[in-house]
Design a protein around this motif. Structure first.
Motif, PDB file in Angstrom:
ATOM      1  N   CYS A   1      69.192  65.810  35.914  1.00 20.05           N
ATOM      2  CA  CYS A   1      70.303  64.861  36.036  1.00 20.05           C
ATOM      3  C   CYS A   1      70.497  64.129  34.711  1.00 20.05           C
TER       4      CYS A   1
ATOM      5  N   CYS B   1      68.026  60.477  37.191  1.00 19.22           N
ATOM      6  CA  CYS B   1      68.151  60.853  38.597  1.00 19.22           C
ATOM      7  C   CYS B   1      68.521  59.629  39.431  1.00 19.22           C
ATOM      8  N   PRO B   2      69.254  59.842  40.544  1.00 24.58           N
ATOM      9  CA  PRO B   2      69.534  58.720  41.445  1.00 24.58           C
ATOM     10  C   PRO B   2      68.227  58.120  41.973  1.00 24.58           C
TER      11      PRO B   2
ATOM     12  N   CYS C   1      67.179  66.021  43.712  1.00 26.97           N
ATOM     13  CA  CYS C   1      68.513  66.052  43.102  1.00 26.97           C
ATOM     14  C   CYS C   1      68.610  67.143  42.033  1.00 26.97           C
ATOM     15  N   CYS C   2      67.472  67.468  41.423  1.00 30.95           N
ATOM     16  CA  CYS C   2      67.489  68.448  40.338  1.00 30.95           C
ATOM     17  C   CYS C   2      66.108  69.104  40.255  1.00 30.95           C
TER      18      CYS C   2
ATOM     19  N   ARG D   1      63.257  66.826  38.836  1.00 23.82           N
ATOM     20  CA  ARG D   1      62.759  65.844  39.786  1.00 23.82           C
ATOM     21  C   ARG D   1      61.879  66.498  40.848  1.00 23.82           C
TER      22      ARG D   1
HETATM   23 ZN   LIG Z   1      67.595  64.503  39.257  1.00 22.14          ZN
END
Ligand SMILES: [Zn+2]
Length: 164
Positions: A29, A33-34, A40-41, A44
């Motif tokens: 991200c 990342c959120p 999310c990726c 992560r």
């Molecule tokens: Zn991420």
């Protein structure tokens, strides 16, 4: 973590070998990342794997190799960081270089006894948090226990009495 020819494996390959289906996942991200996301990726997702979570960082490894201790303090908890209790915070710093010089000057100027007192104060906060105290109750216990490293059973009883 390396291919037979010695090159490091890619994120995707490492994750696929661990049984993750990552073909719809971006590598990383941007910029970050959120908050609290776990998948999310690929970066992560991999960082959540136990062997990665327990892997010391390059910084930590480097510091330890030179014979120093490396301690990470919880973010946004200045009460657990002895240096935050010292004048360092009040000295204006504009650049990273300023901050470096200032930290060194201030630490050299600080008597060992004072450093010990600050460290003990952080210990008392940790002890208070471990006993389940938060906010004002933790602050009160830390003040009350000035002579000690930990929050005593007696202090806990007076807090419970005051709250109950
Ligand atoms: Zn991420």
């Amino acid at each position: 973590m390396t291919l037979p020819d010695g090159r490091p494996k890619g994120l995707q390959q490492v994750l696929e070998e661990r049984g993750f289906d990552v073909h719809n996942l971006r590598a990383k991200c941007t910029p970050v990342c959120p908050w609290e996301s776990t998948n999310c990726c690929m970066a992560r997702l991999l960082s959540q794997q136990e062997d990665f979570m327990n892997q010391p960082s390059m910084l930590e490894t480097f510091i330890k190799k030179t014979g120093h201790e490396c301690i990470f303090l919880p973010k946004f908890h200045c009460e657990l960081n002895p240096i935050e209790m010292y004048r360092y915070r009040e000295v204006p710093k504009k650049t990273f270089q300023d901050a470096k010089c200032c930290a060194k000057e201030q630490l050299d100027a600080c008597p060992t006894e004072v450093i010990r007192r600050f460290i003990n104060r952080s210990w008392r906060f940790m002890s208070a948090y471990r006993l389940g105290l938060t906010g004002k109750a933790a602050e009160w216990a830390v003040q009350k226990q000035k002579q000690h490293r930990q929050v005593s059973q007696r202090a806990m009883m007076s807090i419970e009495a005051a709250l109950g």
